[in-house]
Each structure stands twice: as C-alpha cells, then as structure tokens.
Design a protein around this motif. Structure first.
Motif, PDB file in Angstrom:
ATOM      1  N   VAL A 158       4.330   7.091  -1.023  1.00 33.75           N
ATOM      2  CA  VAL A 158       3.100   6.629  -1.681  1.00 33.75           C
ATOM      3  C   VAL A 158       2.416   5.558  -0.844  1.00 33.75           C
ATOM      4  O   VAL A 158       1.171   5.536  -0.711  1.00 33.75           O
ATOM      5  CB  VAL A 158       3.429   6.099  -3.091  1.00 33.75           C
ATOM      6  N   LEU A 159       3.206   4.659  -0.243  1.00 33.34           N
ATOM      7  CA  LEU A 159       2.622   3.599   0.595  1.00 33.34           C
ATOM      8  C   LEU A 159       1.917   4.194   1.816  1.00 33.34           C
ATOM      9  O   LEU A 159       0.812   3.744   2.205  1.00 33.34           O
ATOM     10  CB  LEU A 159       3.734   2.638   1.033  1.00 33.34           C
ATOM     11  N   VAL A 206      -1.402   5.606   0.688  1.00 27.81           N
ATOM     12  CA  VAL A 206      -2.393   4.554   0.451  1.00 27.81           C
ATOM     13  C   VAL A 206      -3.065   4.164   1.760  1.00 27.81           C
ATOM     14  O   VAL A 206      -4.302   4.029   1.833  1.00 27.81           O
ATOM     15  CB  VAL A 206      -1.729   3.332  -0.215  1.00 27.81           C
ATOM     16  N   ALA A 240     -11.464   4.876  -1.060  1.00 26.69           N
ATOM     17  CA  ALA A 240     -10.839   3.636  -1.502  1.00 26.69           C
ATOM     18  C   ALA A 240     -11.866   2.639  -2.015  1.00 26.69           C
ATOM     19  O   ALA A 240     -12.914   2.423  -1.397  1.00 26.69           O
ATOM     20  CB  ALA A 240     -10.052   3.020  -0.356  1.00 26.69           C
ATOM     21  N   VAL A 273      -2.428  -2.240  -4.445  1.00 23.24           N
ATOM     22  CA  VAL A 273      -1.429  -1.175  -4.562  1.00 23.24           C
ATOM     23  C   VAL A 273      -0.313  -1.375  -3.539  1.00 23.24           C
ATOM     24  O   VAL A 273       0.873  -1.232  -3.849  1.00 23.24           O
ATOM     25  CB  VAL A 273      -2.080   0.203  -4.399  1.00 23.24           C
ATOM     26  N   SER A 274      -0.683  -1.718  -2.305  1.00 25.45           N
ATOM     27  CA  SER A 274       0.330  -1.937  -1.265  1.00 25.45           C
ATOM     28  C   SER A 274       1.237  -3.107  -1.622  1.00 25.45           C
ATOM     29  O   SER A 274       2.460  -3.052  -1.434  1.00 25.45           O
ATOM     30  CB  SER A 274      -0.344  -2.190   0.076  1.00 25.45           C
ATOM     31  N   VAL A 278      -5.376   6.984   2.934  1.00 20.82           N
ATOM     32  CA  VAL A 278      -6.629   6.998   2.167  1.00 20.82           C
ATOM     33  C   VAL A 278      -7.537   5.853   2.612  1.00 20.82           C
ATOM     34  O   VAL A 278      -8.765   6.012   2.735  1.00 20.82           O
ATOM     35  CB  VAL A 278      -6.319   6.907   0.654  1.00 20.82           C
ATOM     36  N   LYS A 279      -6.965   4.689   2.870  1.00 20.51           N
ATOM     37  CA  LYS A 279      -7.748   3.527   3.279  1.00 20.51           C
ATOM     38  C   LYS A 279      -8.371   3.714   4.656  1.00 20.51           C
ATOM     39  O   LYS A 279      -9.542   3.354   4.892  1.00 20.51           O
ATOM     40  CB  LYS A 279      -6.813   2.294   3.281  1.00 20.51           C
ATOM     41  N   TRP A 310      -8.594  -2.257  -3.504  1.00 11.64           N
ATOM     42  CA  TRP A 310      -7.617  -1.368  -4.173  1.00 11.64           C
ATOM     43  C   TRP A 310      -6.351  -1.196  -3.328  1.00 11.64           C
ATOM     44  O   TRP A 310      -5.236  -1.309  -3.820  1.00 11.64           O
ATOM     45  CB  TRP A 310      -8.290  -0.022  -4.416  1.00 11.64           C
ATOM     46  N   ALA A 311      -6.548  -0.915  -2.033  1.00 13.93           N
ATOM     47  CA  ALA A 311      -5.394  -0.670  -1.166  1.00 13.93           C
ATOM     48  C   ALA A 311      -4.499  -1.908  -1.066  1.00 13.93           C
ATOM     49  O   ALA A 311      -3.271  -1.810  -1.016  1.00 13.93           O
ATOM     50  CB  ALA A 311      -5.874  -0.252   0.218  1.00 13.93           C
TER      51      ALA A 311
END
Length: 377
Positions: free
Chosen positions: A306-307, A310, A320, A328-329, A313-314, A324-325
């Motif tokens: 998942v990391l 992220v 993003a 979440v990170s 996506v960033k 958000w990133a």
C-alpha cells in the motif's frame, strides 16, 4: 480314582472272572461305572473351579477420579448412581475424590453412606484451591505413584458427566484394545442459551487460533498403560483435554450427551468460562504465537504494498489530493513500526516458552497434597 479302577480290575484274574457268578459281575461293572461317573464329575468340577479362579484373577480395578470444590451434595448423589451401575465386566470400583481445598466440611451423610459395589472411597485433600484442571493433574499423579489400577475414569462431581456412560466408555476401550484414551464428546449440552452462545464463541476462537476443534471436557477413560504418559504432560496443569491433544497420545472420541447437574447451582460463569478457554489456548502458546507472528508478517507485506502504491499515485498521477500522500504514508509507517515491535515481542515470547521447563505433574504434585484419607471402605 482312575488308579483305584485299574487296581480293582488287576486284582481279578481271567480264570477267577470266568468262575465269578453273573450277579457279582454285574455288581462289579456297576461299581466301575459309578467310579467312572464320579471321575467325570470331579474333572468337570475342577474345570469350573479353574475357570472361576481365572475370572477372579481377571477382575480389573477401576479408579474414578473426581475433582470437587464444595460440591458435596451432588457428589453424594453421584456416588450413589455410580454404585448402581450394572457393569457388564468383572470390575472393582474405587473412588478418588480430589478435594480442591473445600471450605465446607464433608457432610456426615457422605461419610456414613453404604455402598453395594464401590469398594473404597478415598479423599485427597489439597493445600490450596487450584481449580478443576490442576486438581485433576494432581489426582492422576497421586494415583500413578501410590495406587495400582487397571483403568481410570476422570469425571466432574456435579453429575453433568453421566455415570451411566461409564459402561459405554469401558466397552469402547475393550473394543479398541485398551490402548487409547477415550474422551466423551458432548453431543448435546444441558446449559442455557447464554452459556451455549459464549461456548460457541470459545470453540470458534480455539479453532481459529489452534487450527482444530475441541468438543470434549474432563470426562474420559484412561488405560493404566497410558497413565504414566499422561502424568508426564506438563500442559495438563493448565488444561487436561487440551494437554492430551497436544501430547499426541492416541485417543478417540465417542458421543455422549451432557447430563444435568444433580444438585445446587453451576459454578461456571462468564469469567470462569473465559479463564477456562484461555487456559486451553495457552497449552498451544507457541503455536498461537507463531500464527499471530505469520499474520503480522502478512500485514507488513500488505502495508509495504500500500505504501508503494501511495508513492506511485503521488509521483505518476494527478489523482492525489494535496497533503493526502503525507498523511497516509505517516499512518502506514507508524502502523508498520508497531507491527514490527509486536512481531519482535511475540518472537521473544515463543523462544522463551520453548526454553522453559514447566510444571511436571508426576514430579511436582506432592507439594500441593495436604493429606490422603479413606472416607469409606
């Protein structure tokens, strides 16, 4: 007798026999015939006597181990029911009550009770209250070290383990060669719906953590040949049936309905049920720890995936939302570190339990025995 017949015929020569009157001959033949009949009856009587002696020597001794804590009223009724069992085999019954440091004295009615079939009723009093599971472990250890027997039945003293099922356990044991532990599987329970619901939760948690089901309690039959193995299982100090499961001793389960309590109110409440369940799971502490550790490793891999998603996506998309990133990170990294710490702790616990030498019932039981006395003989 046969020698007497031979000597009787040898004393009469053929010449004398020819000169003997017919009436005397008939009398001699009648005497010889009676002697032969008497020989046959004596031989048959001797055979029956040998058969009776063989059956007497084959009579086996069954010791019933019953842990009890202030349950004298139902225990008194239980002993009367055991005494009324019509056993299909030649067996002597002896009772060993493990008094788990009861605060109520033994009633006089139990002391003066007369039994038809039970040969002895003995009491093993403990120095402190330990709970049913540990009382069973001490009772079996004392039995192994001090009392000779052929078979052992372990049952609760409240009557929920039906004494009528003892015959069934004995027949199953004989059919299987008397080389396996016979557990009574609870095909039908007698408790209320609330207890059944929580017991259902316990069984499913046990299956989830251990990887197998548990459907038995204390009610079981042990051949004496396996008693020496059972009292060397340190895990029965926490849970009797789960410890035998863990030891991989040969056993089978037979369906026997759960009976109703003979008197008084049940002592098993929610707290004691949870404690009992945790004790059974604790027997497999290293297995449970390993399963949880593997689950943590799987979660760590998922968090890493998942990391990575992220960051992709960033960096590679415009989906993003600002900030958000980062949030979440940060959450993923904190969760990752917590899982690493948790996994390390479980690993240390597993390694420490593998190196510890626990309580061995056959060696350490004597520290908890206060006295042994005969209640009735």
């Amino acid at each position: 007798m046969k020698k007497q017949q031979m000597s009787l015929r040898q004393q009469i020569t053929p010449q004398d026999w020819e000169k003997t009157p017919a009436s005397v001959k008939m009398l001699v033949k009648e005497i010889v015939g009676n002697l032969k009949l008497l020989d046959f009856q004596l031989d048959e009587l001797s055979t029956q006597e040998r058969s009776h002696q063989t059956k007497f020597h084959q009579k086996r001794k069954l010791v019933v181990v019953i842990p009890s804590f202030n349950d004298w009223e139902p225990l008194e009724k239980l002993l009367l029911l055991i005494d009324e069992i019509i056993l299909a085999q030649a067996i002597e019954i002896e009772i060993l009550i493990v008094d788990d440091y009861s605060t109520q004295p033994i009633p006089e009615s139990l002391t003066c009770q007369q039994y038809r079939q039970i040969r002895e009723v003995n009491v093993l009093r403990l120095r402190r209250n330990l709970g049913h599971q540990r009382a069973i472990a001490i009772g079996l250890s004392y039995l192994y070290n001090n009392i000779n027997c052929d078979l052992v039945v372990v049952m609760d003293g409240d009557g929920e383990d039906s004494p009528l099922a003892i015959n069934h356990l004995l027949s199953v044991s004989d059919d299987t060669g008397n080389n396996k532990i016979i557990f009574a599987r609870r095909s039908k329970r007698s408790e209320g719906n609330t207890f059944k619901f929580f017991y259902w939760i316990y069984k499913n948690v046990y299956r989830l953590l251990i990887g197998r089901e548990i459907n038995v309690g204390n009610f079981s039959l042990l051949p004496a040949s396996l008693l020496k193995n059972v009292v060397a299982i340190s895990e029965i100090w926490n849970h009797y049936s789960s410890g035998i499961y863990r030891s991989r001793l040969p056993y089978i389960e037979v369906d026997i309905p759960r009976a109703r309590r003979l008197a008084g109110k049940p002592k098993m409440n929610l707290v004691s049920l949870v404690t009992h369940g945790l004790s059974s799971i604790a027997v497999y502490g290293d297995v449970v720890g390993t399963r949880i550790l593997l689950s943590i490793i799987v979660l760590l891999i998922l968090f890493l995936i998942v990391l990575c998603l992220v960051f992709l996506v960033k960096l590679l998309t415009e989906w993003a939302i600002p900030g958000w990133a980062t949030y979440v990170s940060g959450l993923l990294v904190i969760s990752f570190l917590q899982l690493v710490i948790l996994g390390t702790v479980f690993s240390m616990i597993i390694l420490s339990t593998r190196n510890n030498l626990g309580f061995i019932p056959m060696r350490d039981y004597k520290y908890y025995v206060e006295e042994f006395f005969q209640l009735k003989s």
